[in-house]
Design a protein around this motif. Structure first.
Motif, short mmCIF file in Angstrom:
data_model
loop_
_atom_site.label_atom_id
_atom_site.label_comp_id
_atom_site.label_asym_id
_atom_site.label_seq_id
_atom_site.Cartn_x
_atom_site.Cartn_y
_atom_site.Cartn_z
N SER A 30 0.85 -1.19 0.00
CA SER A 30 0.00 0.00 0.00
C SER A 30 0.88 1.24 0.00
O SER A 30 0.64 2.17 0.75
N ALA A 31 1.91 1.23 -0.79
CA ALA A 31 2.90 2.31 -0.77
C ALA A 31 2.27 3.63 -1.14
O ALA A 31 1.39 3.71 -1.99
N GLY A 32 2.69 4.69 -0.48
CA GLY A 32 2.29 6.02 -0.86
C GLY A 32 0.98 6.49 -0.26
O GLY A 32 0.56 7.60 -0.51
N VAL A 33 0.30 5.67 0.54
CA VAL A 33 -0.97 6.07 1.14
C VAL A 33 -0.74 6.36 2.61
O VAL A 33 -0.11 5.59 3.32
N ALA A 34 -1.23 7.50 3.07
CA ALA A 34 -1.05 7.87 4.48
C ALA A 34 -1.84 6.93 5.37
O ALA A 34 -2.96 6.54 5.04
N GLY A 35 -1.28 6.58 6.51
CA GLY A 35 -1.97 5.72 7.47
C GLY A 35 -2.84 6.55 8.40
O GLY A 35 -2.98 7.76 8.21
N PRO A 36 -3.42 5.91 9.42
CA PRO A 36 -4.24 6.65 10.39
C PRO A 36 -3.42 7.76 11.03
O PRO A 36 -2.26 7.58 11.35
N LEU A 37 -4.03 8.92 11.20
CA LEU A 37 -3.30 10.07 11.72
C LEU A 37 -3.12 9.99 13.23
O LEU A 37 -2.22 10.61 13.79
N ASP A 38 -3.99 9.23 13.89
CA ASP A 38 -3.97 9.19 15.35
C ASP A 38 -3.14 8.03 15.89
O ASP A 38 -3.49 7.43 16.89
N VAL A 39 -2.07 7.69 15.20
CA VAL A 39 -1.23 6.58 15.63
C VAL A 39 0.18 7.10 15.93
O VAL A 39 0.77 7.82 15.12
N GLU A 40 0.68 6.74 17.10
CA GLU A 40 2.06 7.07 17.45
C GLU A 40 2.82 5.79 17.72
O GLU A 40 2.25 4.83 18.23
N THR A 68 -11.52 5.12 17.32
CA THR A 68 -11.94 3.85 16.71
C THR A 68 -10.74 2.90 16.71
O THR A 68 -9.59 3.33 16.69
N PRO A 69 -11.02 1.59 16.74
CA PRO A 69 -9.92 0.63 16.75
C PRO A 69 -9.14 0.68 15.43
O PRO A 69 -9.69 1.06 14.40
N ILE A 106 -5.62 -2.76 17.78
CA ILE A 106 -5.35 -1.86 18.91
C ILE A 106 -6.62 -1.05 19.15
O ILE A 106 -7.02 -0.24 18.32
N PRO A 107 -7.29 -1.30 20.28
CA PRO A 107 -8.54 -0.59 20.56
C PRO A 107 -8.31 0.91 20.68
O PRO A 107 -7.17 1.37 20.84
N ALA A 108 -9.38 1.67 20.61
CA ALA A 108 -9.30 3.13 20.74
C ALA A 108 -8.64 3.50 22.06
O ALA A 108 -8.83 2.83 23.08
N LYS A 109 -7.84 4.55 22.04
CA LYS A 109 -7.21 5.12 23.24
C LYS A 109 -6.38 4.09 24.01
O LYS A 109 -6.37 4.08 25.24
#
Ligand SMILES: [Cu+2]
Length: 159
Positions: A30-40, A68-69, A106-109
């Motif tokens: 999936s090259a070139g597509v941004a992942g979820p923004l809320d992930v560290e 969201t998960p 990975i569940p929310a929060k």
């Protein structure tokens, strides 16, 4: 002492065959597509491997800051031909690892530390040994599409 045995299958998929020698793609690309923004991610590291060993393991803590998960479905790492998400179990004193084909949710929060939760990113067909201090480019892939770049640091194994 516990022994480690390995239960991966020998199946090959065409995507991996094409990608060999460039990057290892565990489960599609999936090259070139941004992942979820809320992930560290925190403390991405790989265990140093002795010369001649053709497998390795990497670990990371992934934090889902969103509501969201999320699900990690694969990892791409430049130093090997193939990767899998693995889970480690100890049964009758023997340590076994097996692929987790549906990935790791990975569940929310919540955050998941691959090391302490028994997960690892399995590196198969290493092109060279993993030297202490080495930095390794990689990325996590998410079920929702997209990926997150990570730089792993090679450290002494902590198990
Ligand atoms: Cu493994």
């Amino acid at each position: 002492m516990s022994r480690t045995s390995h239960t991966r299958s020998r199946r090959r998929n065409p995507v991996i065959a094409v990608a060999r020698g460039i990057l290892c793609f565990g489960l599609g690309a999936s090259a070139g597509v941004a992942g979820p923004l809320d992930v560290e991610v925190e403390h991405p590291w790989c265990a140093a491997s002795p010369k001649g060993v053709v497998t390795g393991a990497c670990y990371v803590t992934v934090r889902n800051l969103g509501t969201t998960p999320i699900r990690i479905v694969g990892v791409d790492i430049a130093v090997c031909n193939h990767t899998e998400l693995h889970e480690t179990d100890v049964a009758d004193g023997i340590m076994k690892m097996r692929p987790v084909p549906r990935g790791v949710e990975i569940p929310a929060k919540t955050s998941v530390d691959f090391h302490t939760h028994g997960y690892h990113l399995m590196l198969l067909e290493l092109k060279s040994s993993l030297e202490l201090g080495q930095r390794i480019e990689g990325s996590l892939r998410f079920e929702s599409g997209g990926s997150k770049k990570i730089e792993f640091h090679v450290e002494t194994r902590r198990l």
